[in-house]
Each structure stands twice: as structure tokens, then as C-alpha cells.
Design a protein around this motif. Structure first.
Motif, PDB file in Angstrom:
ATOM      1  N   ILE A  52      -9.807   0.609  -2.460  1.00  0.00           N
ATOM      2  CA  ILE A  52      -8.523   0.018  -2.830  1.00  0.00           C
ATOM      3  C   ILE A  52      -8.401  -1.397  -2.278  1.00  0.00           C
ATOM      4  N   MET A  53      -8.908  -1.617  -1.053  1.00  0.00           N
ATOM      5  CA  MET A  53      -8.854  -2.960  -0.472  1.00  0.00           C
ATOM      6  C   MET A  53      -9.685  -3.941  -1.279  1.00  0.00           C
ATOM      7  N   ILE A  54     -10.844  -3.483  -1.781  1.00  0.00           N
ATOM      8  CA  ILE A  54     -11.690  -4.360  -2.594  1.00  0.00           C
ATOM      9  C   ILE A  54     -11.003  -4.687  -3.917  1.00  0.00           C
ATOM     10  N   VAL A  55     -10.415  -3.651  -4.531  1.00  0.00           N
ATOM     11  CA  VAL A  55      -9.749  -3.856  -5.817  1.00  0.00           C
ATOM     12  C   VAL A  55      -8.550  -4.796  -5.684  1.00  0.00           C
ATOM     13  N   THR A  56      -7.822  -4.649  -4.566  1.00  0.00           N
ATOM     14  CA  THR A  56      -6.624  -5.469  -4.375  1.00  0.00           C
ATOM     15  C   THR A  56      -6.907  -6.789  -3.666  1.00  0.00           C
ATOM     16  N   ALA A  57      -8.158  -7.052  -3.324  1.00  0.00           N
ATOM     17  CA  ALA A  57      -8.497  -8.285  -2.597  1.00  0.00           C
ATOM     18  C   ALA A  57      -8.048  -9.554  -3.329  1.00  0.00           C
TER      19      ALA A  57
ATOM     20  N   ILE B 134       1.654  -9.138   0.418  1.00  0.00           N
ATOM     21  CA  ILE B 134       2.663  -8.081   0.529  1.00  0.00           C
ATOM     22  C   ILE B 134       2.391  -6.974  -0.485  1.00  0.00           C
ATOM     23  N   ILE B 135       2.075  -7.360  -1.720  1.00  0.00           N
ATOM     24  CA  ILE B 135       1.795  -6.367  -2.768  1.00  0.00           C
ATOM     25  C   ILE B 135       0.540  -5.572  -2.425  1.00  0.00           C
ATOM     26  N   ALA B 136      -0.496  -6.266  -1.943  1.00  0.00           N
ATOM     27  CA  ALA B 136      -1.741  -5.584  -1.594  1.00  0.00           C
ATOM     28  C   ALA B 136      -1.515  -4.583  -0.456  1.00  0.00           C
ATOM     29  N   CYS B 137      -0.743  -4.974   0.547  1.00  0.00           N
ATOM     30  CA  CYS B 137      -0.453  -4.061   1.667  1.00  0.00           C
ATOM     31  C   CYS B 137       0.348  -2.852   1.193  1.00  0.00           C
ATOM     32  N   TYR B 138       1.270  -3.065   0.285  1.00  0.00           N
ATOM     33  CA  TYR B 138       2.078  -1.949  -0.231  1.00  0.00           C
ATOM     34  C   TYR B 138       1.213  -0.969  -1.014  1.00  0.00           C
ATOM     35  N   ILE B 139       0.295  -1.494  -1.811  1.00  0.00           N
ATOM     36  CA  ILE B 139      -0.588  -0.622  -2.588  1.00  0.00           C
ATOM     37  C   ILE B 139      -1.495   0.186  -1.657  1.00  0.00           C
ATOM     38  N   ASN B 140      -1.991  -0.458  -0.612  1.00  0.00           N
ATOM     39  CA  ASN B 140      -2.867   0.226   0.343  1.00  0.00           C
ATOM     40  C   ASN B 140      -2.091   1.149   1.286  1.00  0.00           C
ATOM     41  N   GLY B 141      -0.782   0.992   1.329  1.00  0.00           N
ATOM     42  CA  GLY B 141       0.016   1.703   2.322  1.00  0.00           C
ATOM     43  C   GLY B 141      -0.035   3.211   2.223  1.00  0.00           C
ATOM     44  N   TRP B 142      -0.091   3.739   1.005  1.00  0.00           N
ATOM     45  CA  TRP B 142      -0.057   5.197   0.845  1.00  0.00           C
ATOM     46  C   TRP B 142      -1.279   5.849   1.488  1.00  0.00           C
ATOM     47  N   VAL B 143      -2.450   5.293   1.228  1.00  0.00           N
ATOM     48  CA  VAL B 143      -3.677   5.861   1.800  1.00  0.00           C
ATOM     49  C   VAL B 143      -3.671   5.728   3.320  1.00  0.00           C
TER      50      VAL B 143
ATOM     51  N   TYR C 266       5.740   6.723   2.563  1.00  0.00           N
ATOM     52  CA  TYR C 266       4.371   6.471   2.985  1.00  0.00           C
ATOM     53  C   TYR C 266       3.977   5.022   2.725  1.00  0.00           C
ATOM     54  N   CYS C 267       4.357   4.501   1.571  1.00  0.00           N
ATOM     55  CA  CYS C 267       3.997   3.114   1.240  1.00  0.00           C
ATOM     56  C   CYS C 267       4.705   2.120   2.151  1.00  0.00           C
ATOM     57  N   HIS C 268       5.961   2.391   2.473  1.00  0.00           N
ATOM     58  CA  HIS C 268       6.700   1.483   3.348  1.00  0.00           C
ATOM     59  C   HIS C 268       6.088   1.454   4.744  1.00  0.00           C
ATOM     60  N   PHE C 269       5.774   2.634   5.267  1.00  0.00           N
ATOM     61  CA  PHE C 269       5.127   2.685   6.579  1.00  0.00           C
ATOM     62  C   PHE C 269       3.757   2.030   6.522  1.00  0.00           C
TER      63      PHE C 269
ATOM     64  N   GLY D 244      -0.638  -1.631   7.575  1.00  0.00           N
ATOM     65  CA  GLY D 244      -1.791  -2.354   7.029  1.00  0.00           C
ATOM     66  C   GLY D 244      -1.716  -3.843   7.297  1.00  0.00           C
ATOM     67  N   ALA D 245      -0.509  -4.403   7.220  1.00  0.00           N
ATOM     68  CA  ALA D 245      -0.349  -5.831   7.494  1.00  0.00           C
ATOM     69  C   ALA D 245      -0.701  -6.144   8.951  1.00  0.00           C
TER      70      ALA D 245
END
Length: 301
Positions: A143-148, A159-168, A200-203, A208-209
């Protein structure tokens, strides 16, 4: 309860304010350092001559063969160190999670902790399964590679990338609690995480940030575990209070009086796990009508 996005910050301050938790962070680094020293010595003693002679036999100039072999040995040792750290880190992260709960005064959560079956015990030792950790790690890396590319967009892209990665990220930090305290299967844990994906995404976005900050990420990767434990503890106490209110309301409807100790003394199971289990099972059935509580839940979050 506080917003989920605030827990990574409050968890960092909580970690710093409780020195008894620090050893859980230092131990894997010290073990990795010791392992690295041993591995590099063994690599130079055994691997270096083998690789150098193999290159020389392949008609590589002697000076170049030895130079390349030294570089190879250093890289191989570094890779082994990273693998070793990835293997031992989950043990200490789970130990930090448990130690945070104890420091938070939640020792009652350990009273009926769900035993881990043999497969998961072999996979991760005392925790949620090393194979699962690797799956979560690989998923997070993918996910980090895809959202890089999003990081190329100043501020908002990150911010968007961190939110997407947040759930995992959040699920990875909470899986230990779901399996060992609540008795969830991996699939039940995943479904619960997805049903609460906003929290989960908010946390995870804030966590992640913090882990993107160079050098300090070595600390935040541990304080985030502490933060998740605080989130779990707050939810536990919230549901304990809800159970007490429900029992008090039931007693009032039935016209039952309380002794001098109040509702909790008349209903000592308010803080006990059987009531927590019934509460959790009924709520899980409401959320997932097709699911069954096979193991019995040792917690109520």
C-alpha cells in the motif's frame, strides 16, 4: 472517549512518562546489535573466503574478488540483521502492549486471557502469529508503494496517503488484542476492523505520519503500540460502565434493592468476564449476524 486521532500523540507522552515501558523498546535493539556483531564476525570468517575464492575461480581479478566479497558480506549481514529485528520485534511490541495495560491499571483484563492455539503459538511465540505479522507488513509495504506518488502532492498528498495506510497500521497494532484477549479468529478481527474502519483510519493516519519522521520513527513505532493499548483500555472501561448501567436499570425495573455497597456489590459480575462475554457476543451477533462466538470473548471492546 477522546478522538481516535489523538491517541498516537497522547500515547507518546504516556510512554515517555513511564520509564518502566522503555525496556521493551531497548531490548530488541540491543539483541539486534548483539546478533549483528556475531553475524558480521561469522560472515567475515566463513563467507568472505568462500565468496572470494569462488570469484577468483571464475577468473575475476583477485583484488576485485576480495573487494566485492567484502561488500557482499556487509550486505548479507545487514539483511540478516533486518530479518532478525523483524522476527523479535513483535514479541516485544506485544510485551509493551501488555505492560501498558498493566501500567494503566487494567490488570483485570488478563484474568481470562484467551490461550493462543498451537499454530499461532509456533508462528509468533507469545503473540498473534509471525506469519500474520509478515502478511500485515507486506500489505503495508504494498500500500505504501502504491500510494507513494501521493507524497509528490505537498501536504494534502501525504495526508491522503497516511489515511489510506492507516487501516492496515491500526489493524496490525490491534491484532494481538483481538486474538489473545477477545478470542477472535483472524477473519473476525479483520471484519471488526473493517466495520470500524473510520476509527482505524483516523488512528492509523496519525500513527503512520509519526513513523514518517526520520530518526524519531524508531521511537514512534513503539509509542504507537502504547497508544493502541490506551485506546483499548478506554474502550474497556467505557463498556464496563455500560454493563453496570444496564444491570442497574434492570434491577430498578425488577424492583430489586441494593445493599450498602451499591449495584456493584449486589451484582459482583459487573466487572467480571462472564458479563463482558455476553455483552460482546450479543453485540457481535448484531454486527455480524452470520458469525458465531466459538471461543468465547475474554474482553468486551
Amino acid at each position: 472517549m477522546a478522538p481516535r486521532s489523538t491517541y498516537p500523540i497522547s500515547g507518546a507522552f504516556y510512554f515517555l512518562a513511564h520509564p518502566q515501558l522503555w525496556s521493551k523498546m531497548f531490548c530488541p535493539f540491543l539483541l539486534t546489535l548483539a546478533f549483528g556483531i556475531v553475524s558480521i564476525v561469522l560472515a567475515f570468517v566463513y563467507l568472505l573466503p568462500l565468496q572470494a575464492h569462488a570469484l577468483i575461480n571464475a577468473n575475476c581479478p583477485t583484488w576485485l574478488a576480495w573487494l566485492c566479497s567484502v561488500i557482499f558480506v556487509l550486505l548479507e549481514s545487514a539483511i540478516m540483521d533486518l530479518l532478525f529485528f523483524a522476527i523479535v520485534m513483535p514479541f516485544f511490541q506485544d510485551a509493551l502492549f501488555d505492560a501498558t495495560l498493566m501500567a494503566r491499571g487494567m490488570s483485570r483484563m488478563f484474568a481470562t486471557r484467551v490461550p493462543v492455539d498451537g499454530f499461532l503459538l509456533c508462528c509468533r511465540g507469545i503473540s498473534s502469529g509471525l506469519a500474520l505479522v509478515w502478511f500485515l507488513l507486506i500489505s503495508q509495504v504494498v500500500i505504501m508503494i502504491v500510494t507513494a506518488p501521493l507524497h509528490l502532492i505537498p501536504v494534502f498528498g501525504t495526508i491522503i496517503a497516511c489515511y489510506i495506510n492507516g487501516w492496515v497500521i491500526s489493524w496490525g497494532h490491534r491484532i494481538h488484542y483481538d486474538l489473545e484477549f477477545r478470542g477472535f479468529t483472524v477473519s473476525e478481527s479483520r471484519r471488526y476492523a473493517w466495520a470500524n474502519k473510520n476509527d482505524y483510519c483516523h488512528f492509523g493516519a496519525v500513527a503512520g505520519a509519526l513513523e514518517l519522521i526520520p530518526f524519531f520513527n524508531l521511537i514512534f513505532m513503539w509509542t504507537n503500540v502504547c497508544s493502541m493499548a490506551l485506546w483499548v483500555a478506554d474502550e474497556y472501561e467505557k463498556n464496563e460502565a455500560a454493563i453496570g448501567r444496564d444491570q442497574q436499570r434492570f434491577a430498578q425495573e425488577q424492583g430489586i434493592g441494593y445493599p450498602s455497597g451499591g449495584p456493584s456489590s449486589y451484582y459482583p459480575q459487573v466487572d467480571a468476564y462472564p458479563s463482558q462475554e455476553r455483552f460482546e457476543q450479543s453485540r457481535l451477533v448484531e454486527e455480524y449476524p452470520g458469525s458465531s462466538n466459538k471461543k468465547g470473548y475474554g474482553s468486551h471492546v
